[in-house]
Scaffold this motif. Sequence first.
Motif, PDB file in Angstrom:
ATOM      1  N   ILE A  58     -75.442  15.303  -9.464  1.00  0.00           N
ATOM      2  CA  ILE A  58     -76.894  15.394  -9.581  1.00  0.00           C
ATOM      3  C   ILE A  58     -77.541  15.479  -8.203  1.00  0.00           C
ATOM      4  N   GLU A  59     -76.985  14.759  -7.248  1.00  0.00           N
ATOM      5  CA  GLU A  59     -77.558  14.771  -5.898  1.00  0.00           C
ATOM      6  C   GLU A  59     -77.508  16.172  -5.292  1.00  0.00           C
ATOM      7  N   ASN A  60     -76.384  16.865  -5.437  1.00  0.00           N
ATOM      8  CA  ASN A  60     -76.276  18.218  -4.885  1.00  0.00           C
ATOM      9  C   ASN A  60     -77.283  19.159  -5.530  1.00  0.00           C
ATOM     10  N   ILE A  61     -77.399  19.081  -6.845  1.00  0.00           N
ATOM     11  CA  ILE A  61     -78.345  19.948  -7.552  1.00  0.00           C
ATOM     12  C   ILE A  61     -79.765  19.679  -7.075  1.00  0.00           C
ATOM     13  N   TYR A  62     -80.124  18.408  -6.986  1.00  0.00           N
ATOM     14  CA  TYR A  62     -81.479  18.029  -6.581  1.00  0.00           C
ATOM     15  C   TYR A  62     -81.800  18.526  -5.171  1.00  0.00           C
ATOM     16  N   HIS A  63     -80.886  18.320  -4.241  1.00  0.00           N
ATOM     17  CA  HIS A  63     -81.158  18.680  -2.847  1.00  0.00           C
ATOM     18  C   HIS A  63     -81.057  20.185  -2.590  1.00  0.00           C
ATOM     19  N   ASN A  64     -80.411  20.918  -3.483  1.00  0.00           N
ATOM     20  CA  ASN A  64     -80.318  22.366  -3.314  1.00  0.00           C
ATOM     21  C   ASN A  64     -81.531  23.107  -3.861  1.00  0.00           C
ATOM     22  N   ILE A  65     -82.447  22.399  -4.465  1.00  0.00           N
ATOM     23  CA  ILE A  65     -83.662  23.025  -4.982  1.00  0.00           C
ATOM     24  C   ILE A  65     -84.763  22.904  -3.937  1.00  0.00           C
ATOM     25  N   SER A  66     -85.255  24.049  -3.489  1.00  0.00           N
ATOM     26  CA  SER A  66     -86.298  24.083  -2.461  1.00  0.00           C
ATOM     27  C   SER A  66     -87.658  23.924  -3.125  1.00  0.00           C
TER      28      SER A  66
ATOM     29  N   VAL B 148     -69.521  12.170 -16.098  1.00  0.00           N
ATOM     30  CA  VAL B 148     -69.646  11.438 -14.837  1.00  0.00           C
ATOM     31  C   VAL B 148     -70.838  11.993 -14.063  1.00  0.00           C
ATOM     32  N   LEU B 149     -71.771  11.102 -13.716  1.00  0.00           N
ATOM     33  CA  LEU B 149     -72.944  11.473 -12.933  1.00  0.00           C
ATOM     34  C   LEU B 149     -72.730  11.018 -11.497  1.00  0.00           C
ATOM     35  N   ILE B 150     -72.910  11.934 -10.555  1.00  0.00           N
ATOM     36  CA  ILE B 150     -72.553  11.674  -9.161  1.00  0.00           C
ATOM     37  C   ILE B 150     -73.776  11.808  -8.267  1.00  0.00           C
ATOM     38  N   GLY B 151     -73.912  10.858  -7.308  1.00  0.00           N
ATOM     39  CA  GLY B 151     -74.913  11.023  -6.260  1.00  0.00           C
ATOM     40  C   GLY B 151     -75.932   9.914  -6.159  1.00  0.00           C
ATOM     41  N   GLN B 152     -76.918  10.154  -5.287  1.00  0.00           N
ATOM     42  CA  GLN B 152     -77.955   9.165  -4.977  1.00  0.00           C
ATOM     43  C   GLN B 152     -79.353   9.774  -5.104  1.00  0.00           C
ATOM     44  N   ALA B 153     -79.501  10.733  -5.996  1.00  0.00           N
ATOM     45  CA  ALA B 153     -80.812  11.352  -6.211  1.00  0.00           C
ATOM     46  C   ALA B 153     -81.771  10.330  -6.804  1.00  0.00           C
ATOM     47  N   PRO B 154     -83.060  10.682  -6.956  1.00  0.00           N
ATOM     48  CA  PRO B 154     -84.023   9.698  -7.474  1.00  0.00           C
ATOM     49  C   PRO B 154     -83.606   9.099  -8.812  1.00  0.00           C
TER      50      PRO B 154
ATOM     51  N   PRO C 134     -80.517  -1.234  -7.294  1.00  0.00           N
ATOM     52  CA  PRO C 134     -79.467  -0.225  -7.108  1.00  0.00           C
ATOM     53  C   PRO C 134     -79.354   0.652  -8.347  1.00  0.00           C
ATOM     54  N   LEU C 135     -79.096   1.919  -8.124  1.00  0.00           N
ATOM     55  CA  LEU C 135     -79.052   2.875  -9.231  1.00  0.00           C
ATOM     56  C   LEU C 135     -78.026   2.475 -10.287  1.00  0.00           C
ATOM     57  N   ILE C 136     -76.904   1.933  -9.856  1.00  0.00           N
ATOM     58  CA  ILE C 136     -75.858   1.554 -10.803  1.00  0.00           C
ATOM     59  C   ILE C 136     -76.338   0.437 -11.734  1.00  0.00           C
ATOM     60  N   VAL C 137     -77.209  -0.447 -11.246  1.00  0.00           N
ATOM     61  CA  VAL C 137     -77.760  -1.522 -12.082  1.00  0.00           C
ATOM     62  C   VAL C 137     -78.790  -0.964 -13.059  1.00  0.00           C
TER      63      VAL C 137
END
Length: 206
Positions: A129-137, A163-169, A56-59
């Motif tokens: 971070i997830e929003n930024i990652y997914h908004n890049i084509s 605070v870092l937010i999301g489930q990006a890689p 898990p990313l949190i770990v």
Amino acid sequence: MATSNFSNNKYAEAIIYNKIELPSLKQLDENTILEWQQQLVLLVQGAAVELEDKYPLIVILSAFGVIHRFSPEMVLNTDKAHHYLIFDHQPVSVLRPPEIITKFSNWGKQLQEQEIKQKPYQAEVSINIENIYHNISEDDLETKIQKSLLEIAKLIFPSDRTVLIGQAPSLLFLLVYHLLLGKTGQIYYQADDKANPFNVSLSIWR
């Protein structure tokens, strides 16, 4: 530090990575994190570390601060074919296996030097971070990671807390964590906007 393929420099030190396993934590609280961080020090101190992207990313993020402090370098194994160097504290030139991809570690150092020098202080910064990652084509993963880092670097400020937010890689989160070190007091992680922030920079050495 400079790196070489095995065949190019017989006088440099060859790196052998210590593949570590992280615990599967059923509960995440301050006492649990601090307890296994102490065990983790024994595994990583003075050793080059390889970590598989299967936790898990949190770990992974909670382990990274310890690894960064006590290990000379870390590689993230995202699959059998891709091994990314996240950071490099080596005091001398070293030889790495040819499958180690160093572009992000080298480029991250340059980004650290170029960005965030004259930005105003903020008490807290939140970065989705997830929003930024997914908004890049972009179809190519490495190009998408690099473009994401450029956008995220614009949002990093000197601060008490980020605070870092999301489930990006995990690769992207670790590279951002590395960028934040020395620029923010504490790093928190949220799986989404509704989750409670968790302090992934908790440490007995803070």
